[in-house]
Design an enzyme around this catalytic site. Structure first.
Site, PDB file in Angstrom:
ATOM      1  N   VAL A   1      11.300   3.192 -10.826  1.00  0.00           N
ATOM      2  CA  VAL A   1      10.816   4.488 -11.271  1.00  0.00           C
ATOM      3  C   VAL A   1      11.309   5.711 -10.129  1.00  0.00           C
ATOM      4  CG1 VAL A   1       8.614   5.772 -11.422  1.00  0.00           C
ATOM      5  CG2 VAL A   1       8.489   3.295 -12.169  1.00  0.00           C
TER       6      VAL A   1
ATOM      7  N   GLY B   1       0.864  -1.129   0.121  1.00  0.00           N
ATOM      8  CA  GLY B   1       0.080  -0.297   0.151  1.00  0.00           C
ATOM      9  C   GLY B   1       0.773   1.259   0.038  1.00  0.00           C
ATOM     10  N   ALA B   2       0.371   2.497   0.348  1.00  0.00           N
ATOM     11  CA  ALA B   2       0.835   3.806   0.251  1.00  0.00           C
ATOM     12  C   ALA B   2       1.390   3.748  -1.317  1.00  0.00           C
ATOM     13  CB  ALA B   2       1.902   3.992   1.169  1.00  0.00           C
TER      14      ALA B   2
ATOM     15  N   LYS C   1      13.723  -1.887  -7.859  1.00  0.00           N
ATOM     16  CA  LYS C   1      13.853  -0.923  -6.846  1.00  0.00           C
ATOM     17  C   LYS C   1      14.476  -1.873  -5.687  1.00  0.00           C
ATOM     18  CE  LYS C   1      12.948   1.450  -3.005  1.00  0.00           C
ATOM     19  NZ  LYS C   1      11.771   0.890  -1.883  1.00  0.00           N
TER      20      LYS C   1
ATOM     21  N   HIS D   1       4.596   1.859  -7.990  1.00  0.00           N
ATOM     22  CA  HIS D   1       3.610   0.821  -8.208  1.00  0.00           C
ATOM     23  C   HIS D   1       2.665   0.900  -9.340  1.00  0.00           C
ATOM     24  CE1 HIS D   1       3.996   1.390  -3.454  1.00  0.00           C
ATOM     25  NE2 HIS D   1       4.139   0.109  -3.548  1.00  0.00           N
TER      26      HIS D   1
ATOM     27  N   HIS E   1       2.281   4.713  -4.994  1.00  0.00           N
ATOM     28  CA  HIS E   1       2.960   5.932  -5.771  1.00  0.00           C
ATOM     29  C   HIS E   1       3.295   5.439  -7.340  1.00  0.00           C
ATOM     30  CE1 HIS E   1       6.674   3.378  -5.289  1.00  0.00           C
ATOM     31  NE2 HIS E   1       6.600   3.429  -3.957  1.00  0.00           N
TER      32      HIS E   1
ATOM     33  N   SER F   1       9.288   5.555  -3.139  1.00  0.00           N
ATOM     34  CA  SER F   1       9.149   4.526  -2.267  1.00  0.00           C
ATOM     35  C   SER F   1       8.007   5.077  -1.309  1.00  0.00           C
ATOM     36  CB  SER F   1      10.690   4.403  -1.495  1.00  0.00           C
ATOM     37  OG  SER F   1      10.519   3.786  -0.182  1.00  0.00           O
ATOM     38  N   SER F   2       7.443   4.029  -0.679  1.00  0.00           N
ATOM     39  CA  SER F   2       6.304   4.619   0.498  1.00  0.00           C
ATOM     40  C   SER F   2       6.907   5.244   1.310  1.00  0.00           C
ATOM     41  CB  SER F   2       5.574   3.507   0.773  1.00  0.00           C
ATOM     42  OG  SER F   2       5.139   2.690  -0.274  1.00  0.00           O
ATOM     43  N   ARG F   3       8.192   4.835   1.861  1.00  0.00           N
ATOM     44  CA  ARG F   3       8.944   5.505   2.935  1.00  0.00           C
ATOM     45  C   ARG F   3       9.148   6.812   2.713  1.00  0.00           C
ATOM     46  NH1 ARG F   3      10.540   0.006   3.988  1.00  0.00           N
ATOM     47  NH2 ARG F   3      10.103  -0.586   6.132  1.00  0.00           N
TER      48      ARG F   3
HETATM   49  P1  AMP Z   1       6.053  -2.480  -1.681  1.00  0.00           P
HETATM   50  O1  AMP Z   1       4.557  -1.908  -1.439  1.00  0.00           O
HETATM   51  O2  AMP Z   1       7.151  -1.404  -0.989  1.00  0.00           O
HETATM   52  O3  AMP Z   1       6.076  -3.682  -1.095  1.00  0.00           O
HETATM   53  O4  AMP Z   1       6.459  -2.394  -3.061  1.00  0.00           O
HETATM   54  C1  AMP Z   1       5.507  -3.290  -3.959  1.00  0.00           C
HETATM   55  C2  AMP Z   1       6.113  -3.596  -5.332  1.00  0.00           C
HETATM   56  O5  AMP Z   1       6.199  -2.333  -6.042  1.00  0.00           O
HETATM   57  C3  AMP Z   1       7.514  -4.531  -5.189  1.00  0.00           C
HETATM   58  O6  AMP Z   1       7.634  -5.110  -6.186  1.00  0.00           O
HETATM   59  C4  AMP Z   1       8.464  -3.174  -5.151  1.00  0.00           C
HETATM   60  O7  AMP Z   1       9.675  -3.398  -5.711  1.00  0.00           O
HETATM   61  C5  AMP Z   1       7.589  -2.204  -6.307  1.00  0.00           C
HETATM   62  N1  AMP Z   1       8.452  -0.768  -6.255  1.00  0.00           N
HETATM   63  C6  AMP Z   1       8.422  -0.049  -5.049  1.00  0.00           C
HETATM   64  N2  AMP Z   1       8.855   0.924  -5.471  1.00  0.00           N
HETATM   65  C7  AMP Z   1       9.197   1.019  -6.671  1.00  0.00           C
HETATM   66  C8  AMP Z   1       9.704   1.981  -7.653  1.00  0.00           C
HETATM   67  N3  AMP Z   1      10.128   3.230  -7.500  1.00  0.00           N
HETATM   68  N4  AMP Z   1       9.781   1.373  -9.025  1.00  0.00           N
HETATM   69  C9  AMP Z   1       9.590   0.348  -9.388  1.00  0.00           C
HETATM   70  N5  AMP Z   1       9.121  -0.563  -8.590  1.00  0.00           N
HETATM   71  C10 AMP Z   1       8.940  -0.342  -7.180  1.00  0.00           C
END
Ligand code: AMP
Length: 254
Positions: free
Chosen positions: A177, A32-33, A150, A38, A35, A186-188
């Protein structure tokens, strides 16, 4: 029309029909969160499949720090809006009991690459990641699942797990991205202060520079970053740093 599924059993019924009809199912697991990073994965999945499934589950077993889990950003209403805009068919939104009927007594453990880089500084992190991804892939049964570069170490470990366990799914890596200036989305990033956001792009700038690893560390430290690791493995340079209380990761091809 987006349908939100809270109970995995409900998905099993929908999946049976989709599989009977030979539909291609694309799956994007997230915490979630959402961007634009995603969104790139979701849009690719939309282009390549008949049915698009996204999951939002902030997986507690991959957090080795209770405070990090507590602070993890949650933007459910905005997430729903993005999923609707992207024409996603199903959002899987399970709770802990639903995902972990075993209360995490069964685990997937990789004991080599998962102990390096992020695994060295976050013990148990990748056990949690691999276990939840195994569960999600087993229940969703997608044709293709999309992961961002990422989190390159995560992507490699998941691709390795799928190969090791003869799992019938294609793992599709997607380019990172970035925001203007190079910061990986990044969500963070939502937890960074205004001032921290101004210096955050320097992380990617130095990581992708021609400087040596000690020089990169020095430049980052000079600018207020605390280094977790900067390491090169197989033509890729990986980094993790703290900016204030927020941990950022990135990786670049070299
Ligand atoms: P997360 O919500 O952080 O667990 O990420 C979910 C998916 O989105 C994972 O496969 C991440 O690698 C991908 N993701 C997160 N940030 C990016 C980004 N900036 N560019 C491409 N994929 C991303």
């Amino acid at each position: 029309m987006l349908k939100v599924i809270y109970d995995l059993n409900e998905w099993v019924e929908i999946r049976k029909e989709a599989i009977r009809e030979n539909k291609l199912i694309g799956f994007v697991p997230t915490m979630g969160a959402l961007h634009l990073g995603h969104r790139a994965l979701i849009e690719r999945s939309r282009r390549e499949n008949d049915i698009v499934v996204v999951s939002i589950f902030v997986n507690p077993t991959q957090f080795n720090d209770a405070n990090d889990l507590k602070k993890y950003p949650k933007t459910y209403d905005d997430d729903l809006e993005m999923l609707q805009e992207c024409n996603v068919d199903y959002l899987i939104f399970p709770n802990y009991e639903n995902m972990y009927p075993d209360n995490y007594h069964y685990k997937i453990i990789e004991d080599d690459f998962s102990t390096k880089l992020c695994g060295a500084s976050r013990p148990g992190h990748f056990d949690g990641v691999l276990t939840v991804v195994m569960k999600l892939l087993n229940i969703i049964k997608p044709t293709c699942a999309y992961f961002g570069e990422k989190d390159y170490q995560q992507y490699k470990l998941i691709a390795g797990m799928v190969k090791a366990f003869f799992m019938d799914v294609e793992i599709v890596p997607c380019k990172t991205v970035r925001a203007e200036g190079g910061l990986a989305l990044s969500s963070r990033n939502k937890l960074l202060t205004k001032d921290e956001l101004k210096i955050a792009p320097l992380f990617n700038k130095f990581l992708s520079s021609n400087l040596s690893i000690p020089e990169i560390k020095m430049e980052l430290e000079k600018n207020g970053f605390k280094i977790d690791y900067i390491e090169e493995i197989n033509n890729r340079r990986f980094g993790a740093v703290f900016l204030g209380k927020v941990r950022l990761i990135d990786n670049v091809e070299i």
